[in-house]
Design an enzyme around this catalytic site. Structure first.
Site, PDB file in Angstrom:
ATOM      1  N   GLU A  49       0.834  -1.208   0.000  1.00 21.44           N
ATOM      2  CA  GLU A  49       0.000   0.000   0.000  1.00 21.44           C
ATOM      3  C   GLU A  49       0.869   1.260   0.000  1.00 21.44           C
ATOM      4  O   GLU A  49       0.535   2.281   0.591  1.00 21.44           O
ATOM      5  CB  GLU A  49      -0.983   0.004   1.176  1.00 21.44           C
ATOM      6  CG  GLU A  49      -2.130  -0.937   1.018  1.00 21.44           C
ATOM      7  CD  GLU A  49      -1.713  -2.410   1.087  1.00 21.44           C
ATOM      8  OE1 GLU A  49      -1.834  -3.091   0.048  1.00 21.44           O
ATOM      9  OE2 GLU A  49      -1.276  -2.859   2.143  1.00 21.44           O
ATOM     10  N   ASN A  90       7.807 -10.055  -4.962  1.00 26.92           N
ATOM     11  CA  ASN A  90       6.717 -10.013  -3.997  1.00 26.92           C
ATOM     12  C   ASN A  90       5.389 -10.336  -4.670  1.00 26.92           C
ATOM     13  O   ASN A  90       4.953  -9.588  -5.538  1.00 26.92           O
ATOM     14  CB  ASN A  90       6.636  -8.618  -3.373  1.00 26.92           C
ATOM     15  CG  ASN A  90       5.617  -8.547  -2.260  1.00 26.92           C
ATOM     16  OD1 ASN A  90       5.715  -9.298  -1.294  1.00 26.92           O
ATOM     17  ND2 ASN A  90       4.636  -7.687  -2.406  1.00 26.92           N
ATOM     18  N   GLU A  91       4.787 -11.442  -4.284  1.00 32.44           N
ATOM     19  CA  GLU A  91       3.516 -11.874  -4.873  1.00 32.44           C
ATOM     20  C   GLU A  91       3.565 -11.734  -6.395  1.00 32.44           C
ATOM     21  O   GLU A  91       2.636 -11.215  -7.015  1.00 32.44           O
ATOM     22  CB  GLU A  91       2.348 -11.078  -4.278  1.00 32.44           C
ATOM     23  CG  GLU A  91       2.076 -11.415  -2.823  1.00 32.44           C
ATOM     24  CD  GLU A  91       0.769 -10.828  -2.301  1.00 32.44           C
ATOM     25  OE1 GLU A  91       0.323  -9.782  -2.822  1.00 32.44           O
ATOM     26  OE2 GLU A  91       0.189 -11.408  -1.375  1.00 32.44           O
ATOM     27  N   GLU A 123       2.118 -14.175   5.008  1.00 38.72           N
ATOM     28  CA  GLU A 123       1.283 -13.019   5.343  1.00 38.72           C
ATOM     29  C   GLU A 123      -0.042 -13.535   5.874  1.00 38.72           C
ATOM     30  O   GLU A 123      -0.962 -13.813   5.099  1.00 38.72           O
ATOM     31  CB  GLU A 123       1.015 -12.142   4.101  1.00 38.72           C
ATOM     32  CG  GLU A 123       2.200 -11.337   3.616  1.00 38.72           C
ATOM     33  CD  GLU A 123       1.817 -10.308   2.546  1.00 38.72           C
ATOM     34  OE1 GLU A 123       0.611 -10.154   2.236  1.00 38.72           O
ATOM     35  OE2 GLU A 123       2.734  -9.647   2.019  1.00 38.72           O
ATOM     36  N   TYR A 169      -4.315  -0.871  10.245  1.00 38.35           N
ATOM     37  CA  TYR A 169      -4.515  -2.228   9.739  1.00 38.35           C
ATOM     38  C   TYR A 169      -5.363  -3.095  10.669  1.00 38.35           C
ATOM     39  O   TYR A 169      -5.460  -4.298  10.490  1.00 38.35           O
ATOM     40  CB  TYR A 169      -3.146  -2.895   9.493  1.00 38.35           C
ATOM     41  CG  TYR A 169      -3.136  -3.796   8.275  1.00 38.35           C
ATOM     42  CD1 TYR A 169      -2.897  -3.292   7.008  1.00 38.35           C
ATOM     43  CD2 TYR A 169      -3.379  -5.162   8.399  1.00 38.35           C
ATOM     44  CE1 TYR A 169      -2.891  -4.115   5.896  1.00 38.35           C
ATOM     45  CE2 TYR A 169      -3.375  -5.996   7.281  1.00 38.35           C
ATOM     46  CZ  TYR A 169      -3.133  -5.468   6.040  1.00 38.35           C
ATOM     47  OH  TYR A 169      -3.117  -6.271   4.942  1.00 38.35           O
TER      48      TYR A 169
END
Ligand SMILES: *[C@@H]1O[C@H](CO)[C@@H](O)[C@H](O)[C@H]1NC(C)=O
Ligand SMILES: *[C@@H]1O[C@H](CO)[C@@H](O)[C@H](O)[C@H]1NC(C)=O
Ligand SMILES: *[C@@H]1O[C@H](CO)[C@@H](O)[C@H](O)[C@H]1NC(C)=O
Ligand SMILES: *[C@@H]1O[C@H](CO)[C@@H](O)[C@H](O)[C@H]1NC(C)=O
Ligand SMILES: *[C@@H]1O[C@H](CO)[C@@H](O)[C@H](O)[C@H]1NC(C)=O
Ligand SMILES: *[C@@H]1O[C@H](CO)[C@@H](O)[C@H](O)[C@H]1NC(C)=O
Length: 663
Positions: free
Chosen positions: A133, A192-193, A271, A338
């Site tokens: 983000e 990342n992903e 995660e 979060y």
């Protein structure tokens, strides 16, 4: 690496050797280097040769003031965690090409060493892309200025040239911090992903793997993380595959997918989401503690290792936050709370204590008590009427300008954040009214004709046209806000400003003058400051109007105050409320507190760590750039207020269902 470095590193290597007992005799000790590896036979990690699993928590140094790092880490440790996971944000370390920055809150090496001092291992995720983000998912914005059709996250040589240079700078700094070299870093993530990105360039991910091996050696644990249904393009040959998922997931099923791509080795959720991210205008994430604990327990009872993302989210100070682009464009707020176990201000929540209990069933909890919350102070209101001026009048004095036939983007002129003012003169006779059309608006535009606001266009609301009254020879000005670049998926090539032609009716507008406004000019000791001082008592060209004048927005306001004498240290925290203010950015002393937009919520207060203040008798300054409307027109409420309680879950115009659809 030169010879000199080799010698230095060798010395470190020797001094960290451990003493371990020989198998068949407690009296005989041999030296053995610390090691962290994967045992594919017994499906676990091995730390110094013994079975090991991590229960770690994510926290990003770039979202927590340095003065608070240790406090947050101690609270992670007290929850039973044995490791900390962090991304590395390329964009903040290489703000302009070739200019590297690792100081203050961006002192990554110190961050990793602090974790080690606290007794946490470190799992590092250097990207180069990180999502998180953040603006452009942590990639430097200037990559978009290198080449019009650059292909990020692929073997595009233009992209790879900069990746090579960046990792050539970063990874040698990491080498001495590896576990095998006496540091805390046990594992390093590649990309990342990547499985969620359409490029699916296996040559790229294999190249990254080899780059890591080149700088970190081939006995380092390298891993990937992907949504458990997205491993196809995420899997890298000879790199350990892990998955990520949150609550209400069939844990067996998710790990089954890890096994499909990675038949042996420890089960790992890299995660696990105890909360979720927020967007301006959409409800604050609120993930049930009960479900989080249930799923966590299930994961741990399968002997899996797990990282809790986020354990402490913190705050996107400045312009660090990014945006999402699904069915609609959505902007990340300043708070990265979060709904995590440690709140935005770093306080243990009820979720923290419940999760700690679950972790305690599987790992020993430290005997020391959990550190308490910080003291929260309600410092009261600060009058903001002392100085203000309209930006439209001020802008031309501040910065250089650019001339271009067609609109230029932020990337074209090399500006990362903030605002651009586009002006042109209409040299034809428009209809009445006329339709102004800005299909390439990124992201919010304030339309002025002869300095009078006509209306606001907005990418998030998909409003790109506006009927205006304008006649020949009149000036049109468009003040464009960059709300943060898209951080996820295929929208990350997100140029800002005006990225397409502008028309009135069917007539193309040309000959633009573009004035950049980076609010970081509002930092102390900058050009802005000097201009302000020079003109603060004069009613001159700059448009420092007196109290009876109508305020023109955007406008900058300033107030100052002194802390009470009995506050003698800066360990407290507080929150800034901006009631009656609409949208803008705010600074305390030389610190950006981030963007505010209380009229859409869910965030109404900004987190302010005590370390941003100055103690009595020094003067503290608040600078607010308000884009739309302030309470200053209704005397005497022209103020902002420091309160003791945060509000980040207020009513929003959009519903929760909309938020879930495309997140
Ligand atoms: C969870 O997934 C496993 C493996 O795919 C399956 O056997 C099991 O029935 C699922 N459990 C539930 C509650 O759906
Ligand atoms: C989250 O939801 C619960 C249950 O509805 C409620 O009690 C709690 O106040 C909410 N928390 C936040 C931060 O909105
Ligand atoms: C977890 O590990 C323990 C000890 O090695 C073993 O007895 C148990 O069967 C394992 N459980 C699972 C679900 O693999
Ligand atoms: C804007 O219009 C001009 C003239 O038609 C054209 O050459 C140019 O490519 C257009 N720019 C964009 C971004 O479409
Ligand atoms: C734009 O500027 C150029 C060069 O200054 C000039 O020749 C032209 O007439 C201008 N066009 C418009 C539409 O104002
Ligand atoms: C504030 O920050 C700016 C920009 O980073 C810097 O140039 C200036 O020296 C700082 N001022 C103070 C008082 O630290």
């Amino acid at each position: 690496m030169n010879k000199m470095n080799h010698t230095v590193l060798l010395v470190i290597f020797i001094t960290v050797k451990l003493l371990v007992p020989l198998v068949n005799g407690n009296d005989i000790w041999v030296e053995q280097s610390p090691s962290f590896t994967i045992d594919y036979t017994n499906n676990c990690f091995l730390k110094d040769g013994k079975p090991f699993r991590f229960v770690s928590g994510s926290m990003h140094y770039f979202r927590v003031p340095r003065s608070r790092w240790k406090d947050r880490m101690a609270k992670m440790k007290a929850a039973g965690l044995n490791a900390l996971q962090t991304y590395v944000e390329w964009s903040s370390h290489e703000v302009q090409p070739g200019l590297f920055y690792f100081e203050g809150d961006y002192d990554l090496v110190q961050y990793i060493k602090t974790a080690q001092q606290v007794g946490l291992l470190v799992i590092l995720r250097p990207g180069p892309y990180i999502d998180a983000e953040r603006d452009m998912g942590g990639l430097p914005f200037w990559l978009l200025g290198v080449k019009r059709d650059i292909k990020l996250r692929s073997m595009d040589p233009e992209y790879m040239y900069y990746v090579d240079r960046w990792f050539g700078k970063l990874l040698p700094m990491i080498w001495p911090l590896l576990y095998s070299n006496g540091g805390p870093v046990i594992a390093v993530q590649v990309e990342n992903e990547y499985g969620s990105y359409s490029a699916c360039d296996f040559a790229y991910t294999a190249y990254l793997r080899d780059l890591f091996i080149k700088f970190l050696g081939d006995n380092i644990v390298l891993f990937t993380t992907d949504g458990y249904l997205n491993l196809m393009c995420g899997k890298i040959d000879r790199v350990f595959s892990t998955v990520d998922f949150g609550i209400e997931t069939n844990v067996t099923h998710a790990f089954h997918h890890q096994r499909l791509h990675q038949s042996r080795g420890p089960l790992v959720n890299s995660e696990f989401y105890p909360g979720w991210l927020d967007y301006w205008g959409y409800p604050h994430a609120n993930v049930s503690t009960e479900s989080v604990c249930e799923t966590l327990e299930e994961i741990l009872s399968m002997n899996a290792s797990v990282n809790i993302y986020m354990f402490h989210g913190g705050t996107s100070f400045g312009f660090g936050s990014g945006a999402g682009l699904g069915r609609v464009f959505k902007v990340s707020p300043t708070s990265y709370d979060y709904d995590a176990p440690l709140s935005e201000a770093g306080d243990p929540t009820e979720k923290y204590f419940s999760m700690r209990k679950v972790i305690g069933k599987f790992l020993p909890l430290p005997s020391e008590p959990v550190p308490g919350p910080s003291v929260k102070l309600a410092l009261g209101t600060v009058d903001m009427k002392t100085t203000w001026f309209p930006l439209l009048d001020f802008l031309p004095y501040m910065v250089k300008s650019f001339k271009s036939k067609y609109p230029l983007s932020f990337e074209d002129i090399g500006q990362r954040d903030g605002f651009l003012m586009y002006t042109t003169k209409v040299d034809f006779r428009p209809t009445d009214p006329a339709i102004l059309n800005i299909p390439g608006l990124r992201d919010r535009g304030y339309i002025f004709v002869e300095k009078q606001l006509q209306g606001i266009l907005d990418r998030g609301e998909k409003i790109f046209t506006l009927p205006i009254k304008i006649s020949r020879s009149q000036n049109l000005a468009i003040f464009v806000e960059n709300q943060g670049r898209v951080c996820f998926g295929n929208g990350i090539h997100d140029r800002k400003g005006i990225v397409d032609n502008v028309t009135i009716g069917s007539v193309l507008l040309t000959n633009w003058t573009i004035l950049p406004w980076n609010p970081d000019f509002m930092h102390e000791n900058t050009l802005f400051e000097k201009l302000l001082l020079k003109h603060s008592n004069k009613n001159v060209n700059l448009g420092l109007w007196n109290n009876n004048d109508k305020v023109i927005y955007p406008s900058v306001f300033r107030g100052s105050f002194v802390l009470p004498e009995d506050i003698t240290d800066l360990s407290f925290d507080t929150f800034l409320r901006l009631d009656g203010w609409h949208k803008g950015v705010v600074y305390l002393n030389n610190y950006s507190l981030g963007r505010y937009w209380p009229v859409v919520g869910p965030q109404e207060t900004l987190y302010v760590p005590g370390s941003f203040f100055r103690l009595y008798p020094s003067i503290n300054t608040i600078t607010v750039m308000e884009q739309e409307r302030s309470p200053c027109e209704v005397n005497p409420t022209c103020s902002v207020e420091f309160v003791a309680k945060p509000v980040i879950n207020s009513l929003t115009p959009n519903s929760i269902e909309m938020n879930e659809l495309d997140s």
